[in-house]
Scaffold this motif. Structure first.
Motif, PDB file in Angstrom:
ATOM      1  N   UNK A  25      16.947  22.618  28.682  1.00 61.97           N
ATOM      2  CA  UNK A  25      18.293  22.050  28.753  1.00 61.97           C
ATOM      3  C   UNK A  25      18.374  21.065  29.925  1.00 61.97           C
ATOM      4  N   UNK A  26      18.612  21.574  31.111  1.00 63.82           N
ATOM      5  CA  UNK A  26      18.624  20.724  32.306  1.00 63.82           C
ATOM      6  C   UNK A  26      18.497  21.624  33.528  1.00 63.82           C
ATOM      7  N   UNK A  27      17.942  21.058  34.608  1.00 60.77           N
ATOM      8  CA  UNK A  27      17.800  21.838  35.828  1.00 60.77           C
ATOM      9  C   UNK A  27      19.147  22.079  36.491  1.00 60.77           C
ATOM     10  N   UNK A  28      20.112  21.202  36.246  1.00 60.69           N
ATOM     11  CA  UNK A  28      21.459  21.461  36.753  1.00 60.69           C
ATOM     12  C   UNK A  28      22.025  22.733  36.137  1.00 60.69           C
ATOM     13  N   UNK A  29      21.828  22.897  34.819  1.00 65.55           N
ATOM     14  CA  UNK A  29      22.302  24.119  34.159  1.00 65.55           C
ATOM     15  C   UNK A  29      21.573  25.346  34.688  1.00 65.55           C
ATOM     16  N   UNK A  30      20.269  25.223  34.882  1.00 69.51           N
ATOM     17  CA  UNK A  30      19.485  26.358  35.377  1.00 69.51           C
ATOM     18  C   UNK A  30      19.936  26.773  36.770  1.00 69.51           C
ATOM     19  N   UNK A  31      20.172  25.788  37.654  1.00 71.23           N
ATOM     20  CA  UNK A  31      20.600  26.108  39.018  1.00 71.23           C
ATOM     21  C   UNK A  31      22.009  26.682  39.040  1.00 71.23           C
ATOM     22  N   UNK A  32      22.869  26.203  38.152  1.00 69.22           N
ATOM     23  CA  UNK A  32      24.218  26.766  38.079  1.00 69.22           C
ATOM     24  C   UNK A  32      24.163  28.226  37.634  1.00 69.22           C
ATOM     25  N   UNK A  33      23.313  28.519  36.648  1.00 69.96           N
ATOM     26  CA  UNK A  33      23.134  29.913  36.222  1.00 69.96           C
ATOM     27  C   UNK A  33      22.581  30.750  37.367  1.00 69.96           C
ATOM     28  N   UNK A  34      21.621  30.187  38.102  1.00 67.49           N
ATOM     29  CA  UNK A  34      21.041  30.917  39.229  1.00 67.49           C
ATOM     30  C   UNK A  34      22.093  31.224  40.289  1.00 67.49           C
ATOM     31  N   UNK A  35      22.919  30.237  40.631  1.00 70.04           N
ATOM     32  CA  UNK A  35      23.924  30.442  41.681  1.00 70.04           C
ATOM     33  C   UNK A  35      24.955  31.483  41.268  1.00 70.04           C
ATOM     34  N   UNK A  36      25.469  31.374  40.041  1.00 66.66           N
ATOM     35  CA  UNK A  36      26.437  32.361  39.598  1.00 66.66           C
ATOM     36  C   UNK A  36      25.771  33.716  39.360  1.00 66.66           C
ATOM     37  N   UNK A  37      24.472  33.696  39.027  1.00 68.17           N
ATOM     38  CA  UNK A  37      23.741  34.957  38.923  1.00 68.17           C
ATOM     39  C   UNK A  37      23.645  35.657  40.272  1.00 68.17           C
ATOM     40  N   UNK A  38      23.434  34.887  41.328  1.00 67.27           N
ATOM     41  CA  UNK A  38      23.394  35.463  42.673  1.00 67.27           C
ATOM     42  C   UNK A  38      24.741  36.067  43.057  1.00 67.27           C
ATOM     43  N   UNK A  39      25.828  35.339  42.763  1.00 65.86           N
ATOM     44  CA  UNK A  39      27.166  35.864  43.062  1.00 65.86           C
ATOM     45  C   UNK A  39      27.444  37.119  42.227  1.00 65.86           C
ATOM     46  N   UNK A  40      27.066  37.077  40.945  1.00 61.95           N
ATOM     47  CA  UNK A  40      27.271  38.238  40.071  1.00 61.95           C
ATOM     48  C   UNK A  40      26.464  39.435  40.546  1.00 61.95           C
ATOM     49  N   UNK A  41      25.253  39.192  41.035  1.00 67.91           N
ATOM     50  CA  UNK A  41      24.419  40.284  41.547  1.00 67.91           C
ATOM     51  C   UNK A  41      25.071  40.942  42.750  1.00 67.91           C
ATOM     52  N   UNK A  42      25.739  40.147  43.605  1.00 67.09           N
ATOM     53  CA  UNK A  42      26.424  40.714  44.770  1.00 67.09           C
ATOM     54  C   UNK A  42      27.618  41.556  44.319  1.00 67.09           C
ATOM     55  N   UNK A  43      28.398  41.048  43.349  1.00 64.48           N
ATOM     56  CA  UNK A  43      29.503  41.852  42.810  1.00 64.48           C
ATOM     57  C   UNK A  43      28.983  43.156  42.215  1.00 64.48           C
ATOM     58  N   UNK A  44      27.916  43.060  41.443  1.00 65.29           N
ATOM     59  CA  UNK A  44      27.331  44.241  40.815  1.00 65.29           C
ATOM     60  C   UNK A  44      26.841  45.229  41.873  1.00 65.29           C
ATOM     61  N   UNK A  45      26.283  44.712  42.958  1.00 62.10           N
ATOM     62  CA  UNK A  45      25.819  45.577  44.041  1.00 62.10           C
ATOM     63  C   UNK A  45      26.983  46.325  44.672  1.00 62.10           C
ATOM     64  N   UNK A  46      28.115  45.627  44.864  1.00 60.41           N
ATOM     65  CA  UNK A  46      29.291  46.296  45.431  1.00 60.41           C
ATOM     66  C   UNK A  46      29.815  47.395  44.528  1.00 60.41           C
ATOM     67  N   UNK A  47      29.892  47.123  43.224  1.00 55.04           N
ATOM     68  CA  UNK A  47      30.358  48.153  42.296  1.00 55.04           C
ATOM     69  C   UNK A  47      29.359  49.300  42.204  1.00 55.04           C
ATOM     70  N   UNK A  48      28.067  48.992  42.308  1.00 59.77           N
ATOM     71  CA  UNK A  48      27.058  50.049  42.243  1.00 59.77           C
ATOM     72  C   UNK A  48      27.181  51.013  43.420  1.00 59.77           C
ATOM     73  N   UNK A  49      27.568  50.508  44.582  1.00 55.71           N
ATOM     74  CA  UNK A  49      27.795  51.416  45.711  1.00 55.71           C
ATOM     75  C   UNK A  49      28.880  52.427  45.363  1.00 55.71           C
ATOM     76  N   UNK A  50      29.947  51.951  44.727  1.00 55.86           N
ATOM     77  CA  UNK A  50      31.068  52.838  44.427  1.00 55.86           C
ATOM     78  C   UNK A  50      30.754  53.788  43.272  1.00 55.86           C
ATOM     79  N   UNK A  51      30.194  53.265  42.198  1.00 53.98           N
ATOM     80  CA  UNK A  51      29.937  54.096  41.026  1.00 53.98           C
ATOM     81  C   UNK A  51      28.580  54.797  41.114  1.00 53.98           C
ATOM     82  N   UNK A  52      27.538  54.044  41.446  1.00 53.73           N
ATOM     83  CA  UNK A  52      26.202  54.620  41.459  1.00 53.73           C
ATOM     84  C   UNK A  52      25.987  55.609  42.589  1.00 53.73           C
ATOM     85  N   UNK A  53      26.582  55.338  43.776  1.00 53.52           N
ATOM     86  CA  UNK A  53      26.402  56.248  44.914  1.00 53.52           C
ATOM     87  C   UNK A  53      27.403  57.389  44.892  1.00 53.52           C
TER      88      UNK A  53
END
Length: 431
Positions: A25-53
């Motif tokens: 597709x394009x590297x702009x699309x790939x980097x945008x997915x990567x950046x929002x993936x990083x933000x989503x991973x941080x949100x998921x990590x916060x929820x995992x502390x509450x639910x998983x721990x």
């Protein structure tokens, strides 16, 4: 060792999927997915502390994310002197007065012996009307100042990176207030309470124009990285881009997204290391013991409610940091885009699919589910175009092609069902 190899393979697969996006597709699309993936991973990590721990059923994640976005506005944007002069200090006085009324009512409730309830009610009712008189006048004056582009007080004008920890602090403060009232509830009632409070937070952001411009949105939030137009006007940058065979416009967007990816990666790595240290510490083992059997933990003398409050605050603070990062990436605050039920469901899918109780699993789920969330719709459209290629034009073909927009939610449900059937503990289960 087997679990480590499996995790490396899964992370490698996600990396290949992002690289394939860049190539196809394009590297702009790939980097945008990567950046929002990083933000989503941080949100998921916060929820995992509450639910998983701790097994806390928090369905109000978007409320804490929205508070992080508010922090980006309050910290990063410049103050508007005209608005402050017109009614800003009156709003501040009203908020201070409201705090004083609540404190006075609390004192009356504790100290008085006769007519305690009546006196408390009288203080609250009289204080409310006085507060509204002070507050409404200030709000009207502020919102009348250039409402097309302002109409709010602005922020402190500090470096935007400071908004990220401030977003965590705002979310942590809200979590403390919520936790004091909701953590004593049964899990299903707590889910309802947190969802309702998230809706209240987002309703405030949508309607308090003096604070966030409401549905008119806040644009032009400062960024921690250069603007593309400035890079395109830099002779040295243009020369380097041309030396690599890139158009300066494309090179500038790629470079900005790469810088964001670097900043977000640093935050994710720091939070992941801290979460792993917490998980392996005596505190982390105690939290999992409380999660598995609260009655036994209380019998051992553990303060279950206090520990739940601790981890609820920590997980919410991480979501607040992610919210501030996301608003910084967008350079705008759009309160209407925070949809608690829809996106909270998405973050829950990230945690469950990745592996509840495993920090690396939560991160993996954040990347994988966000990639699918973004890519399923174009992939679904391609698939439906392929399936209907032999069909004549008509309402059936048009309906099938139009249904590609609904592939996201369908795919999330299918992925969740498949994982729960064949890997009920997630792709990287807790060890």
């Amino acid at each position: 060792m087997r679990g480590t190899m499996r995790g490396a393979m899964l992370f490698g697969l996600v990396a290949l999927m992002i690289v394939a996006t860049g190539l196809m597709q394009s590297w702009n699309s790939a980097l945008l997915i990567l950046n929002m993936g990083l933000v989503s991973a941080i949100m998921s990590l916060g929820l995992n502390l509450q639910w998983g721990f701790a097994g806390l059923l928090n369905v109000g994640v978007m409320g804490f994310v929205a508070l992080g976005g508010l922090a980006a506005v309050l910290v990063g944007t410049a103050p508007i002197p005209e608005a402050w002069a017109a009614g800003g200090w009156r709003i501040v006085a009203a908020l201070i007065f409201a705090g004083g009324v609540i404190a006075l009512a609390a004192v009356a409730l504790r100290r008085l012996t006769r007519y305690r309830g009546l006196a408390t009610l009288a203080i609250l009712v009289a204080g409310f009307f006085v507060y509204r008189w002070i507050f409404d006048g200030g709000v009207a004056a502020v919102e009348a100042i250039n409402p097309a582009s302002a109409g709010n007080l602005g922020g402190l004008g500090l470096p935007i990176l400071m908004a990220w920890p401030v977003g965590g602090l705002l979310a942590a403060g809200a979590a403390w207030i919520i936790g004091k009232t909701a953590l004593g509830l049964r899990s299903d009632y707590m889910a309802i309470a947190t969802l309702g409070i998230a809706e209240i937070i987002i309703a405030v952001l949508k309607n308090e124009d003096w604070l966030t411009r409401g549905v008119k949105n806040v644009f032009g939030i400062p960024r921690p990285v250069p603007y593309e137009i400035n890079l395109q006007q830099s002779a040295s940058f243009v020369e380097r881009a041309q030396g690599l065979g890139l158009d300066p416009v494309t090179a500038s967007t790629l470079w900005v997204k790469t810088l964001y990816a670097g900043l977000f990666t640093v935050v994710l790595v720091v939070l992941l290391v801290l979460a792993q240290l917490a998980l392996k510490s005596p505190w982390g083992r105690m939290m999992r013991a409380i999660r598995d059997n609260e009655t036994a933990a209380e019998a051992m003398g553990k303060n279950v409610t206090g520990r739940h409050l601790q981890i609820f605050i920590l997980g919410s603070a991480i979501c607040g940091i992610a919210g501030a990062m996301m608003t910084t990436l967008d350079s705008q605050l759009t309160p209407a885009s925070y949809q608690p039920l829809r996106y909270t469901f998405l973050i829950w899918v990230m945690v469950i699919v990745g592996g509840s109780g495993n920090n690396f699993g939560a991160v993996l789920g954040g990347f994988l589910i966000w990639f699918l969330w973004v890519q399923v719709e174009p992939m679904g459209l391609w698939f439906l175009e392929l399936v209907t290629s032999g069909m004549s034009d008509g309402p059936v073909k048009a309906h099938l092609l139009d249904s590609a927009a609904h592939m996201r939610l369908l795919t999330m449900g299918v992925v969740l069902l498949v994982v729960l059937r064949f890997a009920p503990r997630g792709l990287l289960p807790e060890r």
